[in-house]
Design a protein around this motif. Structure first.
Motif, PDB file in Angstrom:
ATOM      1  N   HIS A 160      -3.286   7.150   2.053  1.00  0.00           N
ATOM      2  CA  HIS A 160      -2.743   8.073   3.348  1.00  0.00           C
ATOM      3  C   HIS A 160      -3.697   8.122   4.504  1.00  0.00           C
ATOM      4  O   HIS A 160      -3.261   8.603   5.356  1.00  0.00           O
ATOM      5  CB  HIS A 160      -2.687   9.286   2.569  1.00  0.00           C
ATOM      6  CG  HIS A 160      -1.579   9.291   1.545  1.00  0.00           C
ATOM      7  ND1 HIS A 160      -0.030   8.860   1.701  1.00  0.00           N
ATOM      8  CD2 HIS A 160      -1.775   9.762   0.389  1.00  0.00           C
ATOM      9  CE1 HIS A 160       0.096   8.971   0.445  1.00  0.00           C
ATOM     10  NE2 HIS A 160      -0.702   9.639  -0.679  1.00  0.00           N
ATOM     11  N   ASP A 219      -8.246   6.056  -0.054  1.00  0.00           N
ATOM     12  CA  ASP A 219      -7.260   6.897   0.160  1.00  0.00           C
ATOM     13  C   ASP A 219      -6.268   6.339   1.000  1.00  0.00           C
ATOM     14  O   ASP A 219      -6.190   5.906   2.160  1.00  0.00           O
ATOM     15  CB  ASP A 219      -7.798   8.247   1.218  1.00  0.00           C
ATOM     16  CG  ASP A 219      -6.681   8.996   1.308  1.00  0.00           C
ATOM     17  OD1 ASP A 219      -5.302   9.031   1.079  1.00  0.00           O
ATOM     18  OD2 ASP A 219      -6.838  10.511   1.722  1.00  0.00           O
ATOM     19  N   LYS A 245       1.811  -0.476   6.428  1.00  0.00           N
ATOM     20  CA  LYS A 245       1.654  -1.148   4.874  1.00  0.00           C
ATOM     21  C   LYS A 245       1.063  -2.537   4.936  1.00  0.00           C
ATOM     22  O   LYS A 245       1.254  -3.275   5.739  1.00  0.00           O
ATOM     23  CB  LYS A 245       3.132  -1.139   4.229  1.00  0.00           C
ATOM     24  CG  LYS A 245       4.081  -2.341   4.698  1.00  0.00           C
ATOM     25  CD  LYS A 245       5.325  -1.950   3.756  1.00  0.00           C
ATOM     26  CE  LYS A 245       6.315  -3.597   4.207  1.00  0.00           C
ATOM     27  NZ  LYS A 245       7.720  -3.396   3.336  1.00  0.00           N
ATOM     28  N   SER A 262       0.855  -1.252  -0.011  1.00  0.00           N
ATOM     29  CA  SER A 262      -0.125  -0.063   0.069  1.00  0.00           C
ATOM     30  C   SER A 262       0.813   1.399  -0.065  1.00  0.00           C
ATOM     31  O   SER A 262       0.335   2.336  -0.509  1.00  0.00           O
ATOM     32  CB  SER A 262      -1.141   0.050   1.182  1.00  0.00           C
ATOM     33  OG  SER A 262      -0.253  -0.088   2.421  1.00  0.00           O
ATOM     34  N   ASN A 263       2.038   1.359   0.564  1.00  0.00           N
ATOM     35  CA  ASN A 263       2.693   2.449   0.735  1.00  0.00           C
ATOM     36  C   ASN A 263       3.579   2.586  -0.744  1.00  0.00           C
ATOM     37  O   ASN A 263       4.129   3.837  -0.936  1.00  0.00           O
ATOM     38  CB  ASN A 263       4.145   2.262   1.670  1.00  0.00           C
ATOM     39  CG  ASN A 263       5.020   1.306   1.599  1.00  0.00           C
ATOM     40  OD1 ASN A 263       4.656   0.095   0.734  1.00  0.00           O
ATOM     41  ND2 ASN A 263       5.992   1.181   2.216  1.00  0.00           N
ATOM     42  N   GLN A 264       3.299   1.788  -1.653  1.00  0.00           N
ATOM     43  CA  GLN A 264       3.864   2.052  -2.949  1.00  0.00           C
ATOM     44  C   GLN A 264       2.817   2.617  -3.995  1.00  0.00           C
ATOM     45  O   GLN A 264       3.029   3.125  -4.850  1.00  0.00           O
ATOM     46  CB  GLN A 264       4.246   0.836  -3.790  1.00  0.00           C
ATOM     47  CG  GLN A 264       5.314   0.172  -2.969  1.00  0.00           C
ATOM     48  CD  GLN A 264       5.673  -1.342  -3.557  1.00  0.00           C
ATOM     49  OE1 GLN A 264       4.509  -2.006  -3.996  1.00  0.00           O
ATOM     50  NE2 GLN A 264       6.797  -1.669  -3.429  1.00  0.00           N
ATOM     51  N   LEU A 265       1.407   2.887  -3.408  1.00  0.00           N
ATOM     52  CA  LEU A 265       0.313   3.235  -4.555  1.00  0.00           C
ATOM     53  C   LEU A 265       0.006   4.703  -4.071  1.00  0.00           C
ATOM     54  O   LEU A 265       0.256   5.396  -2.894  1.00  0.00           O
ATOM     55  CB  LEU A 265      -0.847   2.423  -3.889  1.00  0.00           C
ATOM     56  CG  LEU A 265      -0.411   0.700  -4.170  1.00  0.00           C
ATOM     57  CD1 LEU A 265      -1.945   0.172  -3.668  1.00  0.00           C
ATOM     58  CD2 LEU A 265      -0.314   0.522  -5.619  1.00  0.00           C
ATOM     59  N   LYS A 266      -0.560   5.340  -5.129  1.00  0.00           N
ATOM     60  CA  LYS A 266      -1.006   6.730  -5.099  1.00  0.00           C
ATOM     61  C   LYS A 266      -2.172   6.664  -5.047  1.00  0.00           C
ATOM     62  O   LYS A 266      -3.009   5.841  -5.347  1.00  0.00           O
ATOM     63  CB  LYS A 266      -0.190   7.522  -6.235  1.00  0.00           C
ATOM     64  CG  LYS A 266       1.246   7.372  -6.379  1.00  0.00           C
ATOM     65  CD  LYS A 266       1.797   8.020  -7.525  1.00  0.00           C
ATOM     66  CE  LYS A 266       3.345   8.136  -7.344  1.00  0.00           C
ATOM     67  NZ  LYS A 266       3.880   9.020  -8.586  1.00  0.00           N
ATOM     68  N   PHE A 267      -2.844   7.905  -4.638  1.00  0.00           N
ATOM     69  CA  PHE A 267      -4.229   8.226  -4.417  1.00  0.00           C
ATOM     70  C   PHE A 267      -4.680   9.491  -4.917  1.00  0.00           C
ATOM     71  O   PHE A 267      -3.908  10.488  -4.666  1.00  0.00           O
ATOM     72  CB  PHE A 267      -5.136   7.903  -3.118  1.00  0.00           C
ATOM     73  CG  PHE A 267      -6.354   8.395  -3.077  1.00  0.00           C
ATOM     74  CD1 PHE A 267      -7.517   7.771  -3.557  1.00  0.00           C
ATOM     75  CD2 PHE A 267      -6.480   9.713  -2.392  1.00  0.00           C
ATOM     76  CE1 PHE A 267      -8.702   8.191  -3.283  1.00  0.00           C
ATOM     77  CE2 PHE A 267      -7.641   9.992  -2.160  1.00  0.00           C
ATOM     78  CZ  PHE A 267      -8.816   9.418  -2.535  1.00  0.00           C
ATOM     79  N   GLN A 268      -5.536   9.885  -5.639  1.00  0.00           N
ATOM     80  CA  GLN A 268      -6.081  11.291  -5.999  1.00  0.00           C
ATOM     81  C   GLN A 268      -7.759  11.457  -5.764  1.00  0.00           C
ATOM     82  O   GLN A 268      -8.307  10.582  -6.551  1.00  0.00           O
ATOM     83  CB  GLN A 268      -5.805  11.576  -7.453  1.00  0.00           C
ATOM     84  CG  GLN A 268      -4.318  11.869  -7.583  1.00  0.00           C
ATOM     85  CD  GLN A 268      -3.953  12.446  -8.911  1.00  0.00           C
ATOM     86  OE1 GLN A 268      -4.575  12.100  -9.822  1.00  0.00           O
ATOM     87  NE2 GLN A 268      -3.033  13.284  -9.177  1.00  0.00           N
ATOM     88  N   SER A 270     -12.174  12.052   2.831  1.00  0.00           N
ATOM     89  CA  SER A 270     -10.812  10.998   2.992  1.00  0.00           C
ATOM     90  C   SER A 270     -11.439   9.608   3.334  1.00  0.00           C
ATOM     91  O   SER A 270     -10.530   8.623   3.281  1.00  0.00           O
ATOM     92  CB  SER A 270      -9.732  11.735   3.731  1.00  0.00           C
ATOM     93  OG  SER A 270     -10.042  11.620   5.149  1.00  0.00           O
ATOM     94  N   ASP A 301      -9.992  11.695  -8.689  1.00  0.00           N
ATOM     95  CA  ASP A 301     -10.337  10.052  -9.479  1.00  0.00           C
ATOM     96  C   ASP A 301     -11.587   9.830  -8.961  1.00  0.00           C
ATOM     97  O   ASP A 301     -12.303   8.891  -9.624  1.00  0.00           O
ATOM     98  CB  ASP A 301      -9.374   9.279  -9.204  1.00  0.00           C
ATOM     99  CG  ASP A 301      -8.022   9.443  -9.954  1.00  0.00           C
ATOM    100  OD1 ASP A 301      -8.160  10.325 -10.784  1.00  0.00           O
ATOM    101  OD2 ASP A 301      -7.239   8.874  -9.371  1.00  0.00           O
TER     102      ASP A 301
END
Length: 325
Positions: A227, A225, A235, A180-186, A204, A189
């Motif tokens: 984060h 999210d 993770k 999970s700590n490798q993944l991005k979120f916006q 959030s 989206d």
């Protein structure tokens, strides 16, 4: 239960929890279990406390008792007992098979649980061991406020050595694990209908996107999210069960609001079965179908299936109750 009524809690000798790693936590803000005590080999008392204004567990559309918060307290109690009282190492994996959880019928879930001590009675049973290694255990967990039982949770959990878990996971995936700590979120989206009701207000904390109404169900896609500390305190190599449960809760709120637009709903019961891991690198489809509605009380029963790669990875049946004024 007997432990609550027969023990003088004012004189009770508790073991204070100081090492949050025993709860599988890294952030103090996500720790609610404060103390615990063994009554015998299979009978325990724990105490949990939620301070005011938590960014996730205090986030409700209406003032209500959060079953998900109590579920997390029960999960922390189970985790602590496995390590502290059953002497299992920290480098094992917990594999949740199913849980069944509900408020007591007499309890009115129209109050906040913030600032209240939750007493938790845990009874373990049907253990399976391989010498000194715990393989499987079931739990009956009872929750009390002011010595009044408010909820009951049943858990079934397997336990596996970390190296065996990793080997099975990668063999099943046929590729290396993603964390999970490798993944991005916006947040941009996320696409949801305007004025949708999910039971949470903070963006959030939302878990869904791409909601669509069909003739006999509602579909959505999981969008989290990464984060958010309440979802990913540390993770993970898959979407945790608590995330799936929250997504099931939110789509059930959405379905219920379409049926009874003026009602105020709170989750009061949930039964979940977990079959496969929810992987990060493929979409998780969430499908909700209204099973039953109580026209008088305006309660709803919703079946939620989680689909990935055309396979059902988990399913849940949820009951949402209408809070009367």
């Amino acid at each position: 239960m007997s432990a609550i009524t027969k023990i003088n809690l004012d004189e009770f000798s508790w073991d204070i929890i100081s090492d949050i790693k025993l709860l599988h936590k890294e952030n103090e803000s996500e720790v609610f279990l404060r103390k615990c005590k063994s009554l015998n080999e299979n009978h325990f008392l724990c105490s949990a406390f939620l301070k005011n204004q938590h960014p996730y567990y205090s986030d409700h559309s209406i003032q209500s008792s959060d079953l998900i918060y109590l579920l997390e307290c029960g999960r922390q109690a189970e985790t602590y007992l496995v390590h502290q009282h059953y002497n299992q190492p920290l480098n094992i994996n917990f594999i949740l098979e199913e849980w069944s959880f509900s408020f007591e019928n007499e309890f009115q879930p129209n109050r906040s649980l913030e600032g209240k001590e939750i007493l938790i009675e845990v009874i373990t049973k049907n253990q399976r061991w391989a010498k000194e290694r715990l393989l499987y255990q079931e739990y009956d967990i009872y929750f009390f406020i002011n010595q009044l039982q408010v909820a009951k949770l049943n858990l079934r959990v397997k336990y596996m050595k970390r190296d065996a878990y990793l080997a099975i996971r990668e063999r099943t995936r046929k590729s290396r694990l993603i964390y999970s700590n490798q993944l991005k979120f916006q947040e941009s989206d996320r696409v949801v209908p305007k004025n949708s009701k999910f039971g949470r207000e903070n963006k959030s904390n939302l878990t869904l996107t791409d909601l669509n109404k069909h003739e006999d169900n509602i579909t959505a896609r999981l969008l989290i999210d990464f984060h958010n500390k309440s979802y990913f305190d540390h993770k993970q190599d898959h979407y945790p069960a608590m995330v799936l449960v929250e997504a099931g809760k939110q789509i059930s709120h959405y379905v219920s609001s379409l049926v009874h637009q003026d009602s105020q709903f709170v989750l009061t019961s949930i039964n979940c079965h977990f079959k496969l891991y929810a992987e990060f690198d493929q979409d998780v489809k969430v499908i909700a179908k209204l099973l039953h509605e109580d026209q008088i009380q305006q309660n709803t029963h919703v079946m939620v299936n989680f689909i990935q790669n055309e396979k059902t990875i988990a399913c849940a049946e949820l009951k949402l109750s209408n809070l009367k004024d």
